[in-house]
Design a protein around this motif. Structure first.
Motif, PDB file in Angstrom:
ATOM      1  N   ALA A 141       0.838  -1.194   0.000  1.00 42.24           N
ATOM      2  CA  ALA A 141       0.000   0.000   0.000  1.00 42.24           C
ATOM      3  C   ALA A 141       0.876   1.248   0.000  1.00 42.24           C
ATOM      4  O   ALA A 141       0.618   2.209  -0.725  1.00 42.24           O
ATOM      5  CB  ALA A 141      -0.921  -0.001   1.211  1.00 42.24           C
ATOM      6  N   TRP A 142       1.925   1.209   0.796  1.00 42.66           N
ATOM      7  CA  TRP A 142       2.829   2.366   0.833  1.00 42.66           C
ATOM      8  C   TRP A 142       3.485   2.571  -0.520  1.00 42.66           C
ATOM      9  O   TRP A 142       3.627   3.694  -0.991  1.00 42.66           O
ATOM     10  CB  TRP A 142       3.891   2.185   1.909  1.00 42.66           C
ATOM     11  CG  TRP A 142       3.360   2.440   3.279  1.00 42.66           C
ATOM     12  CD1 TRP A 142       3.141   1.530   4.245  1.00 42.66           C
ATOM     13  CD2 TRP A 142       2.927   3.706   3.801  1.00 42.66           C
ATOM     14  NE1 TRP A 142       2.605   2.133   5.353  1.00 42.66           N
ATOM     15  CE2 TRP A 142       2.471   3.464   5.112  1.00 42.66           C
ATOM     16  CE3 TRP A 142       2.887   5.000   3.297  1.00 42.66           C
ATOM     17  CZ2 TRP A 142       1.970   4.476   5.929  1.00 42.66           C
ATOM     18  CZ3 TRP A 142       2.403   6.005   4.108  1.00 42.66           C
ATOM     19  CH2 TRP A 142       1.951   5.747   5.402  1.00 42.66           C
ATOM     20  N   LEU A 144       2.323   1.750  -3.363  1.00 41.67           N
ATOM     21  CA  LEU A 144       1.332   2.286  -4.293  1.00 41.67           C
ATOM     22  C   LEU A 144       1.097   3.761  -4.032  1.00 41.67           C
ATOM     23  O   LEU A 144       0.973   4.555  -4.963  1.00 41.67           O
ATOM     24  CB  LEU A 144       0.021   1.516  -4.161  1.00 41.67           C
ATOM     25  CG  LEU A 144      -0.024   0.195  -4.919  1.00 41.67           C
ATOM     26  CD1 LEU A 144      -1.324  -0.541  -4.632  1.00 41.67           C
ATOM     27  CD2 LEU A 144       0.111   0.441  -6.424  1.00 41.67           C
ATOM     28  N   LEU A 145       1.054   4.109  -2.768  1.00 41.46           N
ATOM     29  CA  LEU A 145       0.870   5.513  -2.429  1.00 41.46           C
ATOM     30  C   LEU A 145       2.005   6.337  -3.029  1.00 41.46           C
ATOM     31  O   LEU A 145       1.799   7.394  -3.618  1.00 41.46           O
ATOM     32  CB  LEU A 145       0.849   5.685  -0.912  1.00 41.46           C
ATOM     33  CG  LEU A 145       0.723   7.135  -0.432  1.00 41.46           C
ATOM     34  CD1 LEU A 145      -0.585   7.723  -0.930  1.00 41.46           C
ATOM     35  CD2 LEU A 145       0.803   7.219   1.078  1.00 41.46           C
ATOM     36  N   GLU A 146       3.193   5.784  -2.900  1.00 43.20           N
ATOM     37  CA  GLU A 146       4.370   6.453  -3.463  1.00 43.20           C
ATOM     38  C   GLU A 146       4.207   6.651  -4.968  1.00 43.20           C
ATOM     39  O   GLU A 146       4.438   7.736  -5.491  1.00 43.20           O
ATOM     40  CB  GLU A 146       5.579   5.557  -3.193  1.00 43.20           C
ATOM     41  CG  GLU A 146       6.890   6.260  -3.155  1.00 43.20           C
ATOM     42  CD  GLU A 146       7.989   5.260  -2.794  1.00 43.20           C
ATOM     43  OE1 GLU A 146       7.861   4.591  -1.747  1.00 43.20           O
ATOM     44  OE2 GLU A 146       8.943   5.132  -3.577  1.00 43.20           O
ATOM     45  N   ALA A 148       1.478   6.705  -6.631  1.00 37.09           N
ATOM     46  CA  ALA A 148       0.379   7.623  -6.912  1.00 37.09           C
ATOM     47  C   ALA A 148       0.835   9.067  -6.755  1.00 37.09           C
ATOM     48  O   ALA A 148       0.494   9.935  -7.562  1.00 37.09           O
ATOM     49  CB  ALA A 148      -0.801   7.335  -5.985  1.00 37.09           C
ATOM     50  N   CYS A 149       1.611   9.321  -5.733  1.00 38.36           N
ATOM     51  CA  CYS A 149       2.110  10.681  -5.517  1.00 38.36           C
ATOM     52  C   CYS A 149       3.002  11.111  -6.669  1.00 38.36           C
ATOM     53  O   CYS A 149       2.915  12.237  -7.166  1.00 38.36           O
ATOM     54  CB  CYS A 149       2.884  10.763  -4.214  1.00 38.36           C
ATOM     55  SG  CYS A 149       1.840  10.562  -2.766  1.00 38.36           S
ATOM     56  N   ALA A 150       3.844  10.202  -7.101  1.00 43.22           N
ATOM     57  CA  ALA A 150       4.725  10.510  -8.219  1.00 43.22           C
ATOM     58  C   ALA A 150       3.904  10.784  -9.475  1.00 43.22           C
ATOM     59  O   ALA A 150       4.173  11.722 -10.217  1.00 43.22           O
ATOM     60  CB  ALA A 150       5.689   9.358  -8.454  1.00 43.22           C
ATOM     61  N   GLU A 151       2.889   9.981  -9.674  1.00 41.95           N
ATOM     62  CA  GLU A 151       2.058  10.148 -10.863  1.00 41.95           C
ATOM     63  C   GLU A 151       1.329  11.486 -10.822  1.00 41.95           C
ATOM     64  O   GLU A 151       1.218  12.180 -11.824  1.00 41.95           O
ATOM     65  CB  GLU A 151       1.044   8.999 -10.959  1.00 41.95           C
ATOM     66  CG  GLU A 151       0.132   9.048 -12.174  1.00 41.95           C
ATOM     67  CD  GLU A 151       0.854   8.787 -13.483  1.00 41.95           C
ATOM     68  OE1 GLU A 151       1.900   8.110 -13.464  1.00 41.95           O
ATOM     69  OE2 GLU A 151       0.373   9.267 -14.525  1.00 41.95           O
ATOM     70  N   LEU A 152       0.871  11.842  -9.637  1.00 37.72           N
ATOM     71  CA  LEU A 152       0.182  13.120  -9.466  1.00 37.72           C
ATOM     72  C   LEU A 152       1.077  14.268  -9.914  1.00 37.72           C
ATOM     73  O   LEU A 152       0.672  15.147 -10.669  1.00 37.72           O
ATOM     74  CB  LEU A 152      -0.204  13.298  -7.995  1.00 37.72           C
ATOM     75  CG  LEU A 152      -0.909  14.598  -7.609  1.00 37.72           C
ATOM     76  CD1 LEU A 152      -2.220  14.726  -8.360  1.00 37.72           C
ATOM     77  CD2 LEU A 152      -1.155  14.649  -6.110  1.00 37.72           C
TER      78      LEU A 152
END
Lengths: 247, 247
Positions: A141-142, A144-146, A148-152
């Motif tokens: 999960a972490w 993925l969060l990482e 997602a933040c990069a993608e943002l």
DNA sequence: CGAAAATTTGAGCACGATCAATATGTGTGG
DNA sequence: CCACACATATTGATCGTGCTCAAATTTTCG
């Protein structure tokens, strides 16, 4: 831009767009490099272990607006287009995803809220949310969060990056973006097989088909690009094109 | 847009911008509603439990480009501006965040990769990554992932939403966006205290200061808006303004 | 090969950029 | 509290990019 515009209709994607096959090894290497540069070696490896690979062909719908967003994708090869829901055409292009990019539903487990369609053939890493949740693996999960933040941040930069450019520069930027994703170096220069029509490019760049044409023609006439066909472009000298477009 | 433009300089934010205090209760309610509409009641409650609240004032730097991105923020009240790193002015506005929005570092634990500056006073929920990781709480990571995905989609929509609009429509859209974040309903209509200068709005909307002025003046002359001062706008009739701007 | 789709070209003009000047704030010290 | 200086906002005049509408062309595909 589009100062006086009222958009008329167009609809994407309209057909399967077979793009020439590409040297598998080179792309695997390229994909891996992009992946790792986006999220680090360990994370990439973690995703590799947990996900399931899926091949796709050009034109394939990878996610639909209303579908429950019960997975997260990571593009390995190829180009995926993201399109806004639009009851009536034309559909707005939200962006393109290349290897290393994350495609995540807007509302996890509820709905994608946009359509994702393959523009070329390629490969995807599918991370099923249910499975991952069941594992109860916090690490993932972490990670993925990482991602997602990069993608943002990447998405924002890509979109804002076009904001202030005159259309010429936008088109050049777009070509180089595509090149990074699916271009090939040959002895002729950078070869890019555009996986979409002029009007979709126009929408993505916030301009009109005619403008795209005029610019490309202009470049062709001055030898900045070669057009084997409307969709097969060769950029003999990237630096020269860039210089001209941003002049 | 900006067809013939080469951007000249401007620098943001240039000073602390005190905006009038606002009825705390109303905003609390508003913030909570937005929060819950963005991420669901349970998730919002979860964040509430895990995070630490932090008040900020206009002009305060909430995150700097080079700072290690060791936290994630959720805006509760106020407006936060995100700015691209720029060794040389002008800094590009990446976007504005309002209550319910997630602000996450581009590279978790490594760097924010952009500057976040408070434009108004407000309140933030700070979720420290270290703490959260130590807890080993998977639930929270999933919740954050959810929030990040939602933010990704929201950010994209907000940016792309401007893409095809002529400048008038963009400005109206922007005003309504601001209104949603910090506007107030009074008997005079929607009151919006712009927390930034004309030129920052221009950059955000991809146009020029002069154009913003001309449009606002035009609207003022026709009674579509009232300008108490350049920064204090009142929109007596939102529907009318919208109709005009999108005509 | 023919029809439909996609691309290209043409002529005219509107929006918004540019450059330059003026006006209105806003804050400072006398 | 006023006068100055500076920052911000507004207005004016001119002109270029890129939009429009319309008509060829060229590609693509059955």
């Amino acid at each position: 831009m589009l100062g006086q515009a009222t958009r008329t209709s167009a609809s994407f994607p309209r057909q399967v767009l077979p793009t020439g096959m590409e040297p598998a090894e080179a792309l695997r290497g390229k994909a891996r490099r992009r992946l790792e540069s986006h999220m680090g070696k360990e994370t990439a490896a973690l995703f590799d272990r947990c996900g399931r690979e899926r091949d796709f062909v050009g034109g394939e719908a990878l996610a639909r607006c209303e579908d429950p967003g019960d997975a997260v994708y990571i593009v390995l090869e190829g180009v995926v287009g993201l399109y806004a829901e639009a009851p009536s055409e034309p559909r707005d292009v939200l962006g393109y995803c290349y290897s290393g990019d994350l495609i995540a539903p807007a509302r996890l487990g509820v709905a994608w809220s946009f359509d994702a369609t393959a523009l070329t053939s390629g490969r995807l890493l599918v991370l099923s949310l249910q499975e991952l949740r069941d594992r109860g693996d916090g690490t993932l999960a972490w990670a993925l969060l990482e991602a997602a933040c990069a993608e943002l941040s990447r998405r924002t930069a890509r979109l804002r990056g076009y904001w202030f450019l005159p259309v010429k520069a936008r088109l050049a930027t777009f070509l180089f973006e595509m090149d990074e994703g699916i271009g090939q170096r040959t002895d002729r220069g950078l070869e890019v097989d555009l996986p979409m029509f002029r009007d979709e490019i126009a929408i993505y760049l916030g301009t009109r088909t005619e403008t795209i044409c005029r610019i490309l023609t202009g470049w062709k006439d001055r030898g900045l690009i070669v057009m084997d066909s409307p969709r097969k472009l060769v950029i003999p000298d990237g630096a020269r094109l860039r210089a001209e477009a941003f002049a």
